[in-house]
Motif scaffolding. Structure first.
Motif, short mmCIF file in Angstrom:
data_model
loop_
_atom_site.label_atom_id
_atom_site.label_comp_id
_atom_site.label_asym_id
_atom_site.label_seq_id
_atom_site.Cartn_x
_atom_site.Cartn_y
_atom_site.Cartn_z
N PRO A 183 0.87 -1.10 -0.25
CA PRO A 183 -0.13 0.11 0.00
C PRO A 183 0.84 1.15 0.05
O PRO A 183 2.01 1.15 0.49
CB PRO A 183 -0.72 -0.08 1.31
CG PRO A 183 -0.15 -1.15 2.20
CD PRO A 183 0.80 -1.93 1.28
N VAL A 184 0.29 2.17 -0.57
CA VAL A 184 1.18 3.67 -0.76
C VAL A 184 0.42 4.87 0.08
O VAL A 184 -0.95 4.94 -0.21
CB VAL A 184 1.34 3.83 -2.07
CG1 VAL A 184 2.27 5.20 -2.27
CG2 VAL A 184 2.02 2.74 -2.76
N LEU A 185 1.11 5.62 0.77
CA LEU A 185 0.48 6.88 1.21
C LEU A 185 1.02 7.81 0.65
O LEU A 185 2.26 8.09 0.42
CB LEU A 185 0.73 6.90 2.79
CG LEU A 185 0.42 7.91 3.74
CD1 LEU A 185 -1.07 8.35 3.54
CD2 LEU A 185 1.11 8.00 4.88
N PHE A 186 0.19 9.02 0.29
CA PHE A 186 0.92 10.19 -0.29
C PHE A 186 0.46 11.30 0.62
O PHE A 186 -0.91 11.45 0.71
CB PHE A 186 0.29 10.30 -1.91
CG PHE A 186 0.90 11.42 -2.62
CD1 PHE A 186 1.92 11.00 -3.71
CD2 PHE A 186 0.36 12.68 -2.32
CE1 PHE A 186 2.32 12.30 -4.49
CE2 PHE A 186 1.16 13.89 -3.01
CZ PHE A 186 1.78 13.59 -4.17
N GLU A 187 1.33 12.23 0.91
CA GLU A 187 0.97 13.28 1.73
C GLU A 187 1.64 14.40 1.24
O GLU A 187 2.89 14.38 0.89
CB GLU A 187 1.29 13.01 3.14
CG GLU A 187 0.91 14.14 4.18
CD GLU A 187 -0.48 14.45 4.09
OE1 GLU A 187 -0.95 15.12 3.27
OE2 GLU A 187 -1.44 13.61 4.51
N ASN A 188 1.01 15.76 1.14
CA ASN A 188 1.67 16.94 0.71
C ASN A 188 2.79 17.29 1.53
O ASN A 188 2.62 17.35 2.83
CB ASN A 188 0.36 17.76 0.92
CG ASN A 188 0.82 19.20 0.52
OD1 ASN A 188 1.21 19.93 1.63
ND2 ASN A 188 0.95 19.69 -0.63
#
Length: 341
Positions: free
Chosen positions: A182-187
């Motif tokens: 799974p991949v988490l993308f955060e600004n």
């Protein structure tokens, strides 16, 4: 698949809640005995015993010697195994006009186990592969990849990003398929303000805003409300580069102190009128303590002292950024453990 009865659903829900209580007490205390855990959580000794047995079975806790009890036999002490889960984290920020990539591996306690630094002239869709390949080779039990990047992603689409090659639906799906994780993308500024807000002296009940001025790109803002990042519709909250300001950001002369101060006063006044934060923290190579002080006074004057927002110049961009991404990755890993009952 057989449909669960109402009593089975209730039983599973209760076990999840009990495990959540026990897990977080152990994570906070690091070590405890079963009687201590029962007393702190309010769970019965029988329930604690059952849950600890499960956690021992899958390696989430470990036996660590015995401690004296009140007149009885010594009690076994259990230590939380923070290395039970690990995440690969990638952070990108601007430094003297170039993109600095830091890739590191952290466990559930936020301990850094490995790291790598690279400087890139440009970012392409495969720019992160080499570092992530090395990380997952060294830590094949990693369960998450987390990106802290200058952009926004909602579901599988990177809708906005300073690195144009990453926009669209290909980047995140490619990473998932390549590593089967799974991949988490955060600004980036969201992560920075999250890291800053989790430090000492900050209350989760007081709104906090952060603004990052990368210089060669438009600024972005992060907003914390009740200790959580506020995203708005389609994760667009904080895209302050679209706000009306005296000078277009592409034409702003960061060497002109008067022009910069006028621009930032207008920008911060808008932020104050919209969310009335307790504090605004500023990130940027040109931001000084003196500038922050003048901006704070200017805002107080414009707001006629209805309230005073503290304006802080942060000189810990990388520290706040990586601390925030670590905290967000740990939170995501914990959320994926809820089914372990």
């Amino acid at each position: 698949m057989e449909k669960q009865s109402g009593s089975e659903i209730q039983s599973n829900t209760t076990r999840r809640i009990n495990m959540w209580k026990l897990r977080h007490v152990l994570m906070d205390r690091q070590k405890a005995t079963k009687p201590e855990l029962a007393q702190i959580t309010g769970l019965s000794v029988v329930t604690v015993n059952t849950l600890i047995s499960r956690m021992l079975e899958w390696g989430e806790v470990m036996e660590e010697g015995t401690v004296p009890s009140n007149g009885g036999r010594p009690c076994v002490q259990y230590a939380y195994h923070y290395g039970f889960r690990k995440a690969v984290i990638v952070c990108a920020h601007q430094e003297r006009g170039k993109t600095v990539l830091r890739t590191f591996v952290t466990d559930l306690g936020g301990k850094r186990l490995w790291e790598r630094r690279e400087v890139k002239e440009e970012i392409a869709i495969d720019s992160f592969d080499e570092a992530i390949d090395e990380a997952v080779r060294l830590f094949p039990d990693a369960i998450l990849i987390a990106f802290g990047l200058p952009g926004e992603a909602c579901q599988d689409e990177v809708s906005i990003c300073d690195f144009q090659a990453l926009t669209g639906t290909e980047f995140l799906s490619r990473i998932r398929e390549r590593y089967h994780l799974p991949v988490l993308f955060e600004n980036d500024i969201n992560a920075m303000v999250y890291g800053y807000g989790s430090g000492p002296g900050h209350s989760s009940f007081e709104p906090l805003a952060g603004i990052y001025f990368p210089g060669n790109y438009r600024p972005g803002a992060g907003i914390l409300i009740d200790g959580r990042i506020f995203y708005g519709m389609e994760h667009f909250a904080g895209e302050i580069g679209e706000l009306p300001v005296p000078v277009p950001w592409e034409e702003l002369d960061y060497g002109n102190g008067g022009q910069v101060e006028e621009q930032l006063t207008a920008l911060l006044l808008t932020v104050c009128c919209l969310i009335a934060p307790k504090e605004i923290v500023l990130y940027g190579e040109f931001v000084t303590d003196a500038l922050a002080g003048r901006l704070e006074d200017a805002l107080a004057g414009r707001l006629k002292r209805r309230f005073r927002t503290k304006v802080t110049a942060s000189h810990s961009l990388q520290e706040n950024f990586e601390k925030g991404m670590t905290g967000l990755a740990v939170r995501e890993m914990e959320s994926r453990m809820d089914d372990l009952v």
